[in-house]
Design a protein around this motif. Sequence first.
Motif, PDB file in Angstrom:
ATOM      1  N   UNK A  87       0.839  -1.190   0.000  1.00  0.00           N
ATOM      2  CA  UNK A  87       0.000   0.000   0.000  1.00  0.00           C
ATOM      3  C   UNK A  87       0.879   1.246   0.000  1.00  0.00           C
ATOM      4  N   UNK A  88       0.600   2.167  -0.908  1.00  0.00           N
ATOM      5  CA  UNK A  88       1.323   3.431  -0.929  1.00  0.00           C
ATOM      6  C   UNK A  88       0.550   4.447  -0.096  1.00  0.00           C
ATOM      7  N   UNK A  89       1.206   5.002   0.905  1.00  0.00           N
ATOM      8  CA  UNK A  89       0.567   5.967   1.798  1.00  0.00           C
ATOM      9  C   UNK A  89       1.289   7.302   1.695  1.00  0.00           C
ATOM     10  N   UNK A  90       0.529   8.357   1.473  1.00  0.00           N
ATOM     11  CA  UNK A  90       1.068   9.720   1.453  1.00  0.00           C
ATOM     12  C   UNK A  90       0.316  10.506   2.527  1.00  0.00           C
ATOM     13  N   UNK A  91       0.896  10.643   3.734  1.00  0.00           N
ATOM     14  CA  UNK A  91       0.182  11.297   4.836  1.00  0.00           C
ATOM     15  C   UNK A  91      -0.149  12.764   4.566  1.00  0.00           C
ATOM     16  N   UNK A  92       0.764  13.470   3.879  1.00  0.00           N
ATOM     17  CA  UNK A  92       0.546  14.888   3.578  1.00  0.00           C
ATOM     18  C   UNK A  92       1.192  15.179   2.229  1.00  0.00           C
ATOM     19  N   UNK A  93       0.374  15.408   1.232  1.00  0.00           N
ATOM     20  CA  UNK A  93       0.895  15.607  -0.130  1.00  0.00           C
ATOM     21  C   UNK A  93       1.790  16.829  -0.247  1.00  0.00           C
ATOM     22  N   UNK A  94       1.526  17.848   0.575  1.00  0.00           N
ATOM     23  CA  UNK A  94       2.345  19.054   0.497  1.00  0.00           C
ATOM     24  C   UNK A  94       3.742  18.843   1.053  1.00  0.00           C
ATOM     25  N   UNK A  95       3.932  17.748   1.783  1.00  0.00           N
ATOM     26  CA  UNK A  95       5.244  17.414   2.314  1.00  0.00           C
ATOM     27  C   UNK A  95       5.963  16.361   1.464  1.00  0.00           C
ATOM     28  N   UNK A  96       5.359  15.988   0.350  1.00  0.00           N
ATOM     29  CA  UNK A  96       5.923  14.962  -0.526  1.00  0.00           C
ATOM     30  C   UNK A  96       6.283  15.603  -1.856  1.00  0.00           C
ATOM     31  N   UNK A  97       7.558  15.625  -2.172  1.00  0.00           N
ATOM     32  CA  UNK A  97       8.012  16.331  -3.380  1.00  0.00           C
ATOM     33  C   UNK A  97       7.452  15.741  -4.661  1.00  0.00           C
ATOM     34  N   UNK A  98       7.013  14.483  -4.621  1.00  0.00           N
ATOM     35  CA  UNK A  98       6.423  13.863  -5.813  1.00  0.00           C
ATOM     36  C   UNK A  98       5.069  14.468  -6.162  1.00  0.00           C
ATOM     37  N   UNK A  99       4.372  15.002  -5.166  1.00  0.00           N
ATOM     38  CA  UNK A  99       2.975  15.383  -5.375  1.00  0.00           C
ATOM     39  C   UNK A  99       2.639  16.827  -4.999  1.00  0.00           C
ATOM     40  N   UNK A 100       3.531  17.551  -4.367  1.00  0.00           N
ATOM     41  CA  UNK A 100       3.158  18.856  -3.814  1.00  0.00           C
ATOM     42  C   UNK A 100       2.692  19.830  -4.892  1.00  0.00           C
ATOM     43  N   UNK A 102       1.266  18.770  -7.800  1.00  0.00           N
ATOM     44  CA  UNK A 102       0.309  18.047  -8.637  1.00  0.00           C
ATOM     45  C   UNK A 102      -0.991  18.851  -8.771  1.00  0.00           C
ATOM     46  N   UNK A 103      -1.568  18.940  -9.975  1.00  0.00           N
ATOM     47  CA  UNK A 103      -2.831  19.679 -10.155  1.00  0.00           C
ATOM     48  C   UNK A 103      -3.961  19.185  -9.256  1.00  0.00           C
ATOM     49  N   UNK A 104      -3.950  17.898  -8.910  1.00  0.00           N
ATOM     50  CA  UNK A 104      -4.997  17.366  -8.035  1.00  0.00           C
ATOM     51  C   UNK A 104      -4.791  17.782  -6.579  1.00  0.00           C
ATOM     52  N   UNK A 105      -3.621  18.347  -6.299  1.00  0.00           N
ATOM     53  CA  UNK A 105      -3.308  18.833  -4.951  1.00  0.00           C
ATOM     54  C   UNK A 105      -3.527  20.346  -4.867  1.00  0.00           C
ATOM     55  N   UNK A 106      -3.007  21.077  -5.839  1.00  0.00           N
ATOM     56  CA  UNK A 106      -3.070  22.544  -5.782  1.00  0.00           C
ATOM     57  C   UNK A 106      -4.429  23.076  -6.215  1.00  0.00           C
ATOM     58  N   UNK A 107      -5.249  22.227  -6.880  1.00  0.00           N
ATOM     59  CA  UNK A 107      -6.624  22.610  -7.226  1.00  0.00           C
ATOM     60  C   UNK A 107      -7.514  21.399  -6.957  1.00  0.00           C
ATOM     61  N   UNK A 108      -8.800  21.513  -7.324  1.00  0.00           N
ATOM     62  CA  UNK A 108      -9.737  20.443  -7.000  1.00  0.00           C
ATOM     63  C   UNK A 108      -9.282  19.081  -7.489  1.00  0.00           C
ATOM     64  N   UNK A 109      -9.471  18.048  -6.670  1.00  0.00           N
ATOM     65  CA  UNK A 109     -10.180  17.997  -5.380  1.00  0.00           C
ATOM     66  C   UNK A 109      -9.313  18.342  -4.173  1.00  0.00           C
ATOM     67  N   UNK A 110      -8.106  18.890  -4.394  1.00  0.00           N
ATOM     68  CA  UNK A 110      -7.173  19.312  -3.330  1.00  0.00           C
ATOM     69  C   UNK A 110      -6.829  18.152  -2.389  1.00  0.00           C
ATOM     70  N   UNK A 111      -6.239  17.152  -2.981  1.00  0.00           N
ATOM     71  CA  UNK A 111      -5.846  15.966  -2.221  1.00  0.00           C
ATOM     72  C   UNK A 111      -4.719  16.308  -1.245  1.00  0.00           C
ATOM     73  N   UNK A 112      -4.916  15.953   0.017  1.00  0.00           N
ATOM     74  CA  UNK A 112      -3.850  16.128   1.011  1.00  0.00           C
ATOM     75  C   UNK A 112      -3.397  14.797   1.599  1.00  0.00           C
ATOM     76  N   UNK A 113      -4.244  13.782   1.490  1.00  0.00           N
ATOM     77  CA  UNK A 113      -3.888  12.444   1.972  1.00  0.00           C
ATOM     78  C   UNK A 113      -4.296  11.423   0.916  1.00  0.00           C
ATOM     79  N   UNK A 114      -3.440  10.401   0.743  1.00  0.00           N
ATOM     80  CA  UNK A 114      -3.726   9.342  -0.222  1.00  0.00           C
ATOM     81  C   UNK A 114      -3.189   8.018   0.302  1.00  0.00           C
ATOM     82  N   UNK A 115      -3.969   6.953   0.125  1.00  0.00           N
ATOM     83  CA  UNK A 115      -3.490   5.590   0.371  1.00  0.00           C
ATOM     84  C   UNK A 115      -4.087   4.696  -0.699  1.00  0.00           C
ATOM     85  N   UNK A 116      -3.238   3.938  -1.375  1.00  0.00           N
ATOM     86  CA  UNK A 116      -3.717   3.092  -2.470  1.00  0.00           C
ATOM     87  C   UNK A 116      -3.131   1.694  -2.412  1.00  0.00           C
TER      88      UNK A 116
END
Length: 206
Positions: A87-100, A102-116
Amino acid sequence: MATAIPMPAPDRDRVASLQKYAILDTEPEQAFDDLTLLASFVCKTPIALISLVAEDRQWFKSKVGMDASQTPRDIAFCSVAIQQTDVMVVPDTLQDERFRNNPLVVSGPRIRFYAGAPLINDEGYALGTLCVVDRTPREFGADQKEALQALGRLVLAQLEFRLNLQLLKEALTDRTQAEHDRERELLKVQQTLTRVLGLRIVPNGV
């Protein structure tokens, strides 16, 4: 027109494996929606998705808390998640250089947490993920991770069941068609013999 970037061979094989399931762009199905709802409830997230990662997009077979039916693959969190077995867990997208950024983070739906949880079939290909998403940073407990993995296995089992059911239907259709073809051939033979020999061929048991 921009030229598409060729996929590496392993990903071409993965996409080909996904296409065997003939599930992309199909209608919602209760069995999948139930599992997505459970994932949202167990993980206590407003968004849960069954995401299938195709050549240039991720498409949602089932979704809770999300209006979009797909997103481009190049911004999809799940496109990264399918590259690992856990499982890939991203507790805070703004603290992860891979996603900070990302359009899905900086605009809708404004993802801040992800687990897949990757959906890995018997061929070893990750078809997509069962993922949960939140708009606020959060921790993800070991029990929730195990639950997401378990639900992911159920999603994969449902994909396999759906595929096997379709193959069975096709086999029965082919068998019925073959039987009809044999009956037509026998009828032609009977008609030919009747014309040539002046005989009527009576089938056994009649």
